[in-house]
Design an enzyme around this catalytic site. Sequence first.
Site, PDB file in Angstrom:
ATOM      1  CG  HIS A 193      -1.846   1.149   1.297  1.00 60.06           C
ATOM      2  ND1 HIS A 193      -2.160   1.797   2.460  1.00 60.06           N
ATOM      3  CD2 HIS A 193      -2.511   1.821   0.320  1.00 60.06           C
ATOM      4  CE1 HIS A 193      -2.975   2.798   2.203  1.00 60.06           C
ATOM      5  NE2 HIS A 193      -3.197   2.836   0.918  1.00 60.06           N
ATOM      6  CD  GLU A 208      -0.423   1.403   5.835  1.00 60.00           C
ATOM      7  OE1 GLU A 208      -0.623   2.182   6.768  1.00 60.00           O
ATOM      8  OE2 GLU A 208      -1.353   0.944   5.138  1.00 60.00           O
TER       9      GLU A 208
END
Length: 387
Positions: free
Chosen positions: A144, A156
């Site tokens: 992410h 992430e």
Amino acid sequence: MGSRRIERVAVLGSGIMGHGIAQISAMAGYRVTMRDVEQQFLDKAMERIRWSLGKMVEKGRISSSEMDEIMGRISVTVDIERAVKDSDLVIEAIPEEMRLKKETFARIDALAPSHAVFASNTSTLPITEMADATKRGDRFIGIHFFNPPQLMQLVEIIPGASTSTSTVDIAMGYVRSLKKEPILCRKDVAGFIVNRIFIPLVHEAAWELKEGKASMREIDAGFKFRLGFPMGIFELADYTGIDVVHKATKEMYSRDRKVVNPCPLVEELYAKGHYGQKSGKGFYEYGQGSYARIELSMQEAERYDPVRLLAVAINNASWLISNDVAGKEDVERALILGMGLKEGIFAIAGRVGYARLVDTLRALRIGSRNEFYEPDSWLLNLVKSSS
Ligand code: 3HC
């Protein structure tokens, strides 16, 4: 894919995130194929990449010959088979609709090499559910990025229920090769780490506005100058996209009522097609151009105390810690790198006073009867141990 190196990256979707992911992958030396459903979207994406690389040349970060080489490593196509057939890593950045994502992953499962790792750049959708649409759950992961991927340092990493440790290592290695910092989100929870704090902040600020506590500019200025964020929260929502914020809200709220207190103002903007910068209007109005900022002043900041925003952010940050999604240091670091905060959110909270934040939450809890404001146990322990 064992120790096999990633050489070819396919990026599905060429919007705000997709084009940025394609660009930074090409900057790190990967051969990239970017795919979208219409050529006009790809043309627009290449224009954005040219603009972004041009900025980097202007600032001396890369030379103009490097810019040409980077552009040369990116090819575009509307043909999904062509996009994924030689890929080692596929990163999906298509619209945030589970049905569409599952269909796409199921389709490419049959087209991509068996060793290829599949990653979703979803903001909030469950990784495990997407992985289940394929036969490669062990080679499926959330990667992410944050907007703009070209400038934000955080990525992430979210393993699903079946993701193998070697896939986690591959994802971490890929992110480091982009010169970004990966942070592991240990559980596939609604909003992962940063969106669990960012999305509720937009709604909380919208409640303050709706309740007439301050003007939009005052709230934005208070958020920016008194908490040390690089943008106002409404400015950031417009920049991210009201459509993105709205869809993330719906998804998170449907999974967990405790994560956000949705304010109708966001849905109203979405319903009117006011998607923020990309549509020319969101909370603010914008002119033409690829990048716009709102000029905010310190004087405006003096008229709004963002204690309610900080209280909500700290409460959700505490939830992440008490539920073992990430440790305090990782939450601090994720917000600094993913939202450009000047210092850690707990450092700011420490100065304001945790007891004051808990009192703010309790008053909101009583006033609204909404469990969203219930102070988290980790936060309560912090107050207890420091008193
Ligand atoms: N590529 C290259 N350069 C870019 C760029 C890009 N994509 N975007 C902006 N720039 C340039 C600007 O044009 C400007 O250039 P100039 O100096 O020639 O005018 C330069 O970068 C600096 O920009 P600003 O003057 O606006 O200054 P800032 O210091 O504020 O930096 C920012 C811009 C990095 C965007 C900063 O404001 C920031 O960090 N904002 C917060 C972003 C954030 O929170 N992102 C996360 C949102 S949540 C998310 O993405 C998750 C999703 O799932 C919802």
